[in-house]
Design a protein around this motif. Structure first.
Motif, PDB file in Angstrom:
ATOM      1  N   LYS A  31       0.810  -1.210   0.000  1.00  0.00           N
ATOM      2  CA  LYS A  31       0.000   0.000   0.000  1.00  0.00           C
ATOM      3  C   LYS A  31       0.849   1.268   0.000  1.00  0.00           C
ATOM      4  CE  LYS A  31      -3.929  -2.200   2.220  1.00  0.00           C
ATOM      5  NZ  LYS A  31      -4.881  -2.171   3.355  1.00  0.00           N
ATOM      6  N   PHE A  32       2.121   1.137  -0.171  1.00  0.00           N
ATOM      7  CA  PHE A  32       3.014   2.284  -0.201  1.00  0.00           C
ATOM      8  C   PHE A  32       3.549   2.485  -1.615  1.00  0.00           C
ATOM      9  CE2 PHE A  32       2.994   0.769   4.090  1.00  0.00           C
ATOM     10  CZ  PHE A  32       3.029   1.901   4.878  1.00  0.00           C
ATOM     11  N   ASN A  33       4.031   3.692  -1.864  1.00  0.00           N
ATOM     12  CA  ASN A  33       4.689   3.961  -3.148  1.00  0.00           C
ATOM     13  C   ASN A  33       6.189   3.711  -3.078  1.00  0.00           C
ATOM     14  OD1 ASN A  33       2.341   4.713  -4.529  1.00  0.00           O
ATOM     15  ND2 ASN A  33       2.447   6.796  -3.721  1.00  0.00           N
ATOM     16  N   PHE A  34       6.643   3.263  -1.904  1.00  0.00           N
ATOM     17  CA  PHE A  34       8.060   2.938  -1.771  1.00  0.00           C
ATOM     18  C   PHE A  34       8.217   1.819  -0.745  1.00  0.00           C
ATOM     19  CE2 PHE A  34       7.100   6.088   1.400  1.00  0.00           C
ATOM     20  CZ  PHE A  34       7.846   5.759   2.509  1.00  0.00           C
ATOM     21  N   ALA A  35       9.363   1.142  -0.797  1.00  0.00           N
ATOM     22  CA  ALA A  35       9.666   0.054   0.133  1.00  0.00           C
ATOM     23  C   ALA A  35      10.922   0.388   0.924  1.00  0.00           C
ATOM     24  CB  ALA A  35       9.858  -1.252  -0.627  1.00  0.00           C
ATOM     25  N   VAL A  36      11.050  -0.243   2.090  1.00  0.00           N
ATOM     26  CA  VAL A  36      12.129   0.080   3.022  1.00  0.00           C
ATOM     27  C   VAL A  36      12.863  -1.186   3.446  1.00  0.00           C
ATOM     28  CG1 VAL A  36      12.662   1.010   5.306  1.00  0.00           C
ATOM     29  CG2 VAL A  36      10.917   2.106   3.899  1.00  0.00           C
TER      30      VAL A  36
ATOM     31  N   THR B 188       7.289   2.439  -8.670  1.00  0.00           N
ATOM     32  CA  THR B 188       6.263   3.136  -9.448  1.00  0.00           C
ATOM     33  C   THR B 188       6.893   3.865 -10.636  1.00  0.00           C
ATOM     34  OG1 THR B 188       6.352   5.264  -8.282  1.00  0.00           O
ATOM     35  CG2 THR B 188       5.040   3.497  -7.279  1.00  0.00           C
ATOM     36  N   ASP B 189       6.032   4.456 -11.451  1.00  0.00           N
ATOM     37  CA  ASP B 189       6.502   5.161 -12.649  1.00  0.00           C
ATOM     38  C   ASP B 189       6.776   6.641 -12.384  1.00  0.00           C
ATOM     39  OD1 ASP B 189       6.263   2.863 -14.241  1.00  0.00           O
ATOM     40  OD2 ASP B 189       4.118   3.224 -14.553  1.00  0.00           O
ATOM     41  N   SER B 190       6.634   7.068 -11.131  1.00  0.00           N
ATOM     42  CA  SER B 190       6.865   8.471 -10.794  1.00  0.00           C
ATOM     43  C   SER B 190       7.848   8.589  -9.633  1.00  0.00           C
ATOM     44  CB  SER B 190       5.549   9.154 -10.417  1.00  0.00           C
ATOM     45  OG  SER B 190       4.603   9.056 -11.465  1.00  0.00           O
ATOM     46  N   PRO B 191       8.614   9.667  -9.582  1.00  0.00           N
ATOM     47  CA  PRO B 191       9.505   9.867  -8.426  1.00  0.00           C
ATOM     48  C   PRO B 191       8.693   9.988  -7.135  1.00  0.00           C
ATOM     49  CG  PRO B 191      10.035  11.381 -10.223  1.00  0.00           C
ATOM     50  CD  PRO B 191       8.722  10.760 -10.571  1.00  0.00           C
ATOM     51  N   VAL B 192       9.277   9.552  -6.036  1.00  0.00           N
ATOM     52  CA  VAL B 192       8.636   9.634  -4.729  1.00  0.00           C
ATOM     53  C   VAL B 192       9.490  10.514  -3.821  1.00  0.00           C
ATOM     54  CG1 VAL B 192       7.927   8.373  -2.663  1.00  0.00           C
ATOM     55  CG2 VAL B 192       7.490   7.396  -4.922  1.00  0.00           C
ATOM     56  N   VAL B 193       8.886  11.563  -3.295  1.00  0.00           N
ATOM     57  CA  VAL B 193       9.594  12.476  -2.392  1.00  0.00           C
ATOM     58  C   VAL B 193       9.248  12.083  -0.955  1.00  0.00           C
ATOM     59  CG1 VAL B 193       9.948  14.863  -1.685  1.00  0.00           C
ATOM     60  CG2 VAL B 193       9.494  14.315  -4.096  1.00  0.00           C
ATOM     61  N   ILE B 194      10.280  11.921  -0.139  1.00  0.00           N
ATOM     62  CA  ILE B 194      10.102  11.452   1.246  1.00  0.00           C
ATOM     63  C   ILE B 194      10.721  12.452   2.214  1.00  0.00           C
ATOM     64  CG2 ILE B 194      10.659   9.605   2.888  1.00  0.00           C
ATOM     65  CD1 ILE B 194      10.747   7.692   0.482  1.00  0.00           C
ATOM     66  N   ASN B 195      10.011  12.679   3.326  1.00  0.00           N
ATOM     67  CA  ASN B 195      10.518  13.557   4.387  1.00  0.00           C
ATOM     68  C   ASN B 195      10.880  12.725   5.619  1.00  0.00           C
ATOM     69  OD1 ASN B 195       7.946  15.598   3.209  1.00  0.00           O
ATOM     70  ND2 ASN B 195      10.078  16.204   3.071  1.00  0.00           N
TER      71      ASN B 195
END
Length: 342
Positions: free
Chosen positions: A26-31, A67-74
């Motif tokens: 459910k996230f746009n990124f993995a850790v 994903t096909d778009s950059p993900v910005v993380i804070n």
């Protein structure tokens, strides 16, 4: 677009036991955490490190974007806190710094405030750790929150009246210690005061863990009486809690829909962890203005229903008027008959 209210969908995924392959679902990124050689427990997937005074070390968290778009993380670093449910939180919290905490985690760990994970790519997030110069016993606990930055689309939706905000965040736990010395547990009752939780009256007992160790399997048994009396007015008992090192939390004793009444009271509280136990007795006062303020906002208080009393009162009044009228008519008739006979 028609506004249909505010719906806040907050998804906070606690990463104290982080999947090694970094499930993204459910996230746009993995850790993924890269565990260093000084990891104490290799089976844990959060950072559980043994350090030395003044030691500097760089930790790595691998971020992956499929994903096909950059993900910005804070990224944000926080010290561990304890909420009123007796649950340790490693992410952002409204709790104030405890007076016993010698070092905030964000004083010891530095990280970039904003990073971008490229589309179909990865990013190695670096955490720069510098331990205090002075040696200490016990545990420093906290975590890093990795939250995706709000997109332009969500901002546009809010400006058009569609107030839906989706927040997705990972929280990776971090514990730092310098030795295996056992810290003797302690607990303090800091204050007792009236308050509200979810628009319901409570009496809150602020409990502090002033030691650099967790209070595990923590439980509380609280009773409130009138000052100088033995009769229990309110009770609360809870087990299976945990208190973070050098933290405090307000344990609530609910009034169960009763009105808060001004006066002098006494809190009798028993608490215990897996290793220690404590007993507290503390007097406190509820002022009239406090009681009025909280009672006015308590949604669970059921006010007396005077409707049928009003109906009965009006009916009685009408009946009295009718009876008076009948008596007056009879008297008037007798007077007329007497005048006719004369």
């Amino acid at each position: 677009m028609k506004k249909f209210g505010m719906w806040l969908a907050v998804l906070l995924f606690a990463m104290l036991i982080l999947p090694q392959n970094g499930q993204a679902s459910k996230f746009n990124f993995a850790v993924d955490t890269v565990l260093p050689d000084n990891q104490i427990d290799k089976q844990k997937t959060y950072f559980n490190l043994k350090m030395k005074p003044n030691q500097e070390q760089t930790l790595t968290i691998k971020l992956r974007n499929d994903t096909d778009s950059p993900v910005v993380i804070n990224p944000e670093i926080h010290s561990a806190t304890t909420n009123r449910n007796g649950v340790v939180e490693y992410g952002k919290s409204s709790a104030k710094r405890d007076s016993s905490l010698s070092h905030e985690m964000n004083e010891l760990i530095k990280v970039k405030k904003e990073i971008t994970v490229p589309a179909k790519g990865s990013y190695n997030l670096l955490l720069e750790v510098k331990m205090p110069e002075k040696a200490y016993d016990g545990i420093l606990a906290g975590g890093i929150t990795l939250e995706e930055k709000q997109t332009k689309k969500s901002k546009q939706d809010k400006s058009e009246g569609l107030q839906i905000e989706n927040k997705y965040a990972y929280v990776v736990g971090i514990t730092l210690q310098e030795n295996d010395s056992k810290v003797k547990q302690d607990l303090k009752l800091k204050k007792v005061a009236p308050n509200q939780v979810n628009a319901r009256n409570v009496i809150e007992a602020t409990l502090q863990n002033p030691t650099a160790t967790y209070l595990n399997r923590f439980e509380v048994d609280a009773v409130i009486t009138k000052k100088g009396k033995d009769e229990a007015l309110y009770k609360s008992k809870k087990e299976g809690m945990q208190v973070a090192p050098n933290s405090h939390f307000a344990y609530p004793v609910p009034l169960n829909g009763e009105k808060m009444k001004p006066g002098k009271y006494t809190l009798h509280l028993k608490a215990k962890s897996s290793k220690e136990s404590w007993n507290f007795t503390k007097d406190f006062t509820i002022k009239p203005e406090e009681a009025d303020k909280f009672n006015a906002k308590d949604v669970s208080i059921k006010e007396p229903n005077y409707f049928w009393w009003y109906v009965a009162g009006i009916a009685f009044l009408l009946l009295a008027i009718l009876l008076g009228f009948i008596l007056w008519r009879r008297k008037k008739k007798r007077e007329q008959e007497q005048e006719t006979n004369d």
